[in-house]
Design an enzyme around this catalytic site. Structure first.
Site, PDB file in Angstrom:
ATOM      1  N   SER A  51     -81.759 108.321  74.094  1.00 13.73           N
ATOM      2  CA  SER A  51     -82.534 107.484  75.007  1.00 13.73           C
ATOM      3  C   SER A  51     -81.660 106.512  75.789  1.00 13.73           C
ATOM      4  CB  SER A  51     -83.592 106.701  74.226  1.00 13.73           C
ATOM      5  OG  SER A  51     -82.995 105.836  73.279  1.00 13.73           O
ATOM      6  N   HIS A  52     -80.403 106.291  75.338  1.00 13.02           N
ATOM      7  CA  HIS A  52     -79.524 105.355  76.024  1.00 13.02           C
ATOM      8  C   HIS A  52     -78.197 106.009  76.419  1.00 13.02           C
ATOM      9  CE1 HIS A  52     -82.407 102.558  74.315  1.00 13.02           C
ATOM     10  NE2 HIS A  52     -81.989 101.681  75.193  1.00 13.02           N
ATOM     11  N   ALA A 127     -78.290  99.944  75.812  1.00 16.26           N
ATOM     12  CA  ALA A 127     -78.522  99.447  74.463  1.00 16.26           C
ATOM     13  C   ALA A 127     -77.717  98.169  74.252  1.00 16.26           C
ATOM     14  CB  ALA A 127     -78.120 100.509  73.442  1.00 16.26           C
ATOM     15  N   ASP A 192     -87.204 106.348  74.610  1.00 13.77           N
ATOM     16  CA  ASP A 192     -87.748 107.466  73.843  1.00 13.77           C
ATOM     17  C   ASP A 192     -89.096 107.898  74.397  1.00 13.77           C
ATOM     18  OD1 ASP A 192     -85.648 107.805  72.016  1.00 13.77           O
ATOM     19  OD2 ASP A 192     -86.376 106.155  70.784  1.00 13.77           O
ATOM     20  N   HIS A 233     -98.447  92.097  63.522  1.00 12.88           N
ATOM     21  CA  HIS A 233     -98.218  90.717  63.953  1.00 12.88           C
ATOM     22  C   HIS A 233     -96.760  90.288  63.753  1.00 12.88           C
ATOM     23  CE1 HIS A 233     -98.925  90.279  59.611  1.00 12.88           C
ATOM     24  NE2 HIS A 233     -98.255  89.155  59.686  1.00 12.88           N
TER      25      HIS A 233
END
Length: 344
Positions: A51-52, A127, A192, A233
């Site tokens: 992805s990078h 990244a 991704d 959260h």
């Protein structure tokens, strides 16, 4: 270059770098930017971070074609001898701004024990771990935080407020590799998601919702709706912290402001980044060696039970790429070669 499978190639790292640099030159980028950007893109592909890796060349191309990024701007580094270093990227891509300010950050951290680098007004596509590794190579521990575009809903909500907002950390160790982790506070990295959308495969459940707020595994639907944070959260709180520390604290944009500036162009996010560096020798004083020993004992307690340290797989991929060449998707590499040919 040889075929690793029907849809991937093994490309020697020197060749990969040459083609990436040519592709970036074809976009009209200044040579200093070309070199700095290529280094982080090659690093991503070398370490099997799809992805990078070279996919980010296409991200850079979209950003350039959107007409928002300055292709030639020289970063301006400001340091008054204090523990704070500031660099104005002047609406250019971020890697050159980081490279130019790293020596100043390292010197400040060794002098004061702690130092902060605020990179402002940059287009960020890479990244964080290549930056973290570069800081840690100076014998420093490091923490990096940066917003992005508002793609991620807060826990309990369904409208985007946060970016994917990665957090990265590094710790110096004996041997060739430090301890490093780098992860998005979203349930999946945006890169991704884009790769899934590109090849038409579904996402794991829990990654996001569609425009109506309904849970979805369709990357197209989630791109039009909102991504989720990881860990409910807890991830949401970390994402909020990144907005504050990497945005408001250093006087730069939040992820919502970055997305507003984009105006639907699909460019890389434009915002700031905060990097904190810590000198174990200064902070630990006479007990610094004991601190390093305690860290190694903890790492040993992790690996002794068969658990992996963060980035272990990435470092293994690096060793493989150095021996055999980086694994590259064939179709994507053809796109990069076509861009590179335009520079010939």
């Amino acid at each position: 270059m040889n075929t690793a499978s029907s849809d991937t190639l093994r490309v020697p790292l020197d060749e990969l770098g040459e083609q990436i640099r040519a592709a970036l030159r074809s976009l009209g980028l200044g040579e200093a930017h070309v070199q700095a950007m290529a280094r982080v893109i090659v690093a991503g592909q070398r370490d099997a971070c799809q992805s990078h890796g070279i996919y980010r060349v296409l991200t850079c191309a979209r950003t350039v074609h959107a007409g928002k990024v300055d292709l030639q701007a020289e970063p301006v580094v400001e340091s008054d001898g204090s523990a704070v270093v500031r660099v104005d990227a002047r609406r250019a891509f971020s890697p050159l701004a980081f490279e130019r300010s790293l020596p100043v950050l390292a010197e400040a951290a060794h002098r004061h024990g702690v130092a902060a680098l605020a990179i402002r007004h940059c287009f960020h596509f890479s990244a964080l771990w290549p930056e973290i590794e570069a800081v840690v190579a100076h014998g420093l521990a490091a923490l990096a935080l940066t917003p992005s575009h508002a793609w991620v809903a807060p826990a309990g909500g369904h409208r985007p407020v946060f970016g994917t907002n990665p957090v990265a950390f590094g710790w110096p160790r004996p041997g060739p590799y430090p301890l490093v982790f780098d992860f998005a506070t979203s349930a999946i990295a945006r890169g991704d998601l884009e790769l899934h959308r590109r090849i038409g495969t579904p996402l794991p459940s829990g990654c996001g919702v569609d425009a109506d707020g309904h849970p979805s595994i369709d990357p197209v639907a989630i791109a039009g709706g909102a991504m989720h944070t990881f860990g409910g959260h807890k991830g949401s709180a970390l994402a909020m912290m990144v907005e504050l520390m990497g945005g408001a604290l250093i006087g730069d944009w939040t992820s919502r402001e970055s997305l507003d500036f984009d105006q639907g162009a699909g460019a890389a996010p434009c915002h700031g980044e905060l990097i904190l560096a810590f000198d174990p020798a200064r902070l630990g004083g006479a007990d610094a060696a004991d601190g390093a020993r305690r860290a190694e004992e903890m790492f040993g307690a992790i690996t002794a039970q068969g658990a992996r340290l963060p980035s272990q797989r990435r470092f293994e991929a690096r060793e493989r790429s150095l021996r055999e060449g980086a694994t590259v998707p064939s179709g994507l590499y053809r796109e990069i070669l076509a861009m590179a040919a335009a520079d010939a």
